[in-house]
Enzyme design. Sequence first.
Site, PDB file in Angstrom:
ATOM      1  N   ASP A  60       0.818  -1.215   0.000  1.00  0.00           N
ATOM      2  CA  ASP A  60       0.000   0.000   0.000  1.00  0.00           C
ATOM      3  C   ASP A  60       0.852   1.266   0.000  1.00  0.00           C
ATOM      4  O   ASP A  60       0.396   2.328  -0.411  1.00  0.00           O
ATOM      5  CB  ASP A  60      -0.918  -0.012   1.226  1.00  0.00           C
ATOM      6  CG  ASP A  60      -1.858   1.180   1.254  1.00  0.00           C
ATOM      7  OD1 ASP A  60      -2.607   1.353   0.279  1.00  0.00           O
ATOM      8  OD2 ASP A  60      -1.837   1.931   2.237  1.00  0.00           O
ATOM      9  N   MET A  74      -7.393   5.803   3.117  1.00  0.00           N
ATOM     10  CA  MET A  74      -7.571   6.920   2.193  1.00  0.00           C
ATOM     11  C   MET A  74      -6.363   7.152   1.293  1.00  0.00           C
ATOM     12  O   MET A  74      -6.396   8.032   0.434  1.00  0.00           O
ATOM     13  CB  MET A  74      -7.853   8.205   2.991  1.00  0.00           C
ATOM     14  CG  MET A  74      -9.147   8.181   3.777  1.00  0.00           C
ATOM     15  SD  MET A  74     -10.604   8.025   2.712  1.00  0.00           S
ATOM     16  CE  MET A  74     -10.477   9.511   1.739  1.00  0.00           C
ATOM     17  N   ARG A  75      -5.304   6.363   1.467  1.00  0.00           N
ATOM     18  CA  ARG A  75      -4.112   6.607   0.660  1.00  0.00           C
ATOM     19  C   ARG A  75      -4.402   6.410  -0.825  1.00  0.00           C
ATOM     20  O   ARG A  75      -3.870   7.124  -1.671  1.00  0.00           O
ATOM     21  CB  ARG A  75      -2.974   5.697   1.117  1.00  0.00           C
ATOM     22  CG  ARG A  75      -1.662   5.973   0.395  1.00  0.00           C
ATOM     23  CD  ARG A  75      -0.512   5.148   0.925  1.00  0.00           C
ATOM     24  NE  ARG A  75      -0.024   5.684   2.185  1.00  0.00           N
ATOM     25  CZ  ARG A  75      -0.046   5.026   3.333  1.00  0.00           C
ATOM     26  NH1 ARG A  75      -0.558   3.808   3.371  1.00  0.00           N
ATOM     27  NH2 ARG A  75       0.425   5.560   4.426  1.00  0.00           N
ATOM     28  N   ALA A  76      -5.234   5.436  -1.155  1.00  0.00           N
ATOM     29  CA  ALA A  76      -5.544   5.179  -2.562  1.00  0.00           C
ATOM     30  C   ALA A  76      -6.208   6.386  -3.215  1.00  0.00           C
ATOM     31  O   ALA A  76      -5.902   6.737  -4.367  1.00  0.00           O
ATOM     32  CB  ALA A  76      -6.442   3.949  -2.682  1.00  0.00           C
TER      33      ALA A  76
END
Length: 684
Positions: free
Chosen positions: A193, A274-276
């Site tokens: 991720d 929320m990184r995506a």
Amino acid sequence: MSTPYPFTAIVGQDDLRLGLLLNAVSPAVGGVLVRGEKGTAKSTAVRALAALMPEVSVVPGCRFSCDPASPDPACPDGPHADAAGVPRPARTVELPVGASEDRLVGALDIERALSEGVKAFEPGLLADAHRGILYVDEVNLLHDHLVDLLLDAAAMGASYVEREGVSVRHAARFLLVGTMNPEEGELRPQLLDRFGLTVEVSASRDTDERVEVVRRRLAYDDDPEGFAARWAEEEGALRERIAAARALLPRVVLGDGVLRQIAATCAAFEVDGMRADIVMARTATALAAWAGREEVTADDVRQAALLALPHRRRRNPFDAPGLDEDKLDQTLDEAGGDRGQDADDNDDDPDPGPDGGGDGGGGGGGVPPQADGEDRTPPRADGGADDTPSQAPEGAPDAPGRPAGGEQRPVASAEPFRTKTLSVPGLGEGAAGRRSRARTEHGRTTGARRPEGALTKLHLSATVRAAAPHQRARGRVGRGLVVRRDDLRQAVREGREGNLVLFVVDASGSMAARQRMSAVKGAVLSLLLDAYQRRDKVGLVTFRGREAEVALPPTSSVDAAAARLESLPTGGRTPLAAGLLKAHEVLRVERLRDPSRRPLLVVVTDGRATGGPEPVALAGRAGRLHRSEGTASVVVDCETGYVRLGLAGELARELGGAAVTLDELRADAIAGLVKDVTAAGRAA
């Protein structure tokens, strides 16, 4: 210095080139992870990218490449007041798989820090890579703690070295590129991720394209400088386009409608965190700048999803990364995107390829081919007569619908479950992992010793105790402690190691009942999942018919082991001794290759042995052979029913190990926790 292979001369690999170029335009995208088989130009492309990166202006003499326009106020070589900058090419720094923590983050001179109070700091590779490219080949083979340090620095833009009360911080902003071959093992989902984008690469199956690859490579090997000169014009044009896209990037508008599409896409694919969303937004903006536009379109969002989401959708190590493109299109349409109109509006884009804009032509990040590129169908063993009533007698014609040789078709495994902890007794010194106790560089401190080489982990109290008796003789004056190199003590630490878990699975007719074999496969799959989480190597030996075979040589790729298990057929006799002897041979070879990695033998069987003279006695002798060599073992007893012969327990005693039933293997079972497998030499 050798002449790098030109980036524009790379044939095909559109997704790979696009992912690298987007990071060159916007390093905030977060780097790229390149997954693929060996020999697919992964390393060549990364090294070639450095020649396209704009030059950087640095403070003269600064070991940390500070920007004279905005120098790092905490730079260990600072302060840099009104320093005139000098230009130099952007660096590509390679992190070797065997690098130490000190080589990565830098090292403090502990002796000078203790005796003089001086922060004598030797920069590491993170400092060298600042404002350049940090390339990690085979990133999946790095120790976990190194990957953690690497990705933390990439996320924070700074590297911190904390040791024995001495602290150093310096800027570390770089374009992170990792390459890996999935056959050699996967990265943990948390680490996947942290990479902004991922691309899948594979060798072209087009004959003309393969011919062109060979032709260009031979021409480059014969005359690197001449070959590079022939591509100089294309390289210059691409370099200018990167600079233009960087200049345009701050003016690109990311509208609310596009943001809604990004959020809807991440929600639809159930991506954690929320990184995506953030990475997709940055990638879509970079795509627009790369195409020379000041507004992000739905097509940019679609391409960003194909690059940023596949590796974030893995729910367990057996899931192949990929994205359902039909679902993606449906989600974008429902969120209000009109990709057809966007495409019409951009028909005047003259160069849609990855070194000319657009989507790279490859639909980057789509569902990949099989990771190992091999035929999943296993070879048929030469099975003899089956030892259960459901099988035809030896020599009888094959029943209609039954595969030849008395074998049954593979059955699907049951759902995996959380297993109890199986560990090797004693204290090892193998590769860092999470299974058995071992002396490691990281873990709790258990003692101190004189350093045998370079000091890596100081035991402060032991060092002070060693130096204290000599202070008067050394002429100590004042409060400072006079420390000599002979006083330094290395901390002895205990942590966990990864082991070689070798599965020996009974695939004979006695295991062939479909419900029973499904449960057995589910148990082995559960143990494989546990091995993945504990960073073990795994191997798979199966036996059926008249012989045993190595279905999977020891590897770090748990995915490959799971695939072999799913395609495992059953039927025939039970050559238990052959399976144990084959396992002995595998372990013998692995001890020569990696003597520090301790093995754990897991035999999955009901304990029956048939075929040949005295099969039970022969299996017992094979078990005692493992016991005599100190191999830790456990037998997973697959016998079911009201009447049990207890043969698996007898085999465990011959092996000098423990026996557990399928029910006892579950972590939530009532039976006691299996912590240490009884080693050879202990009382059976």
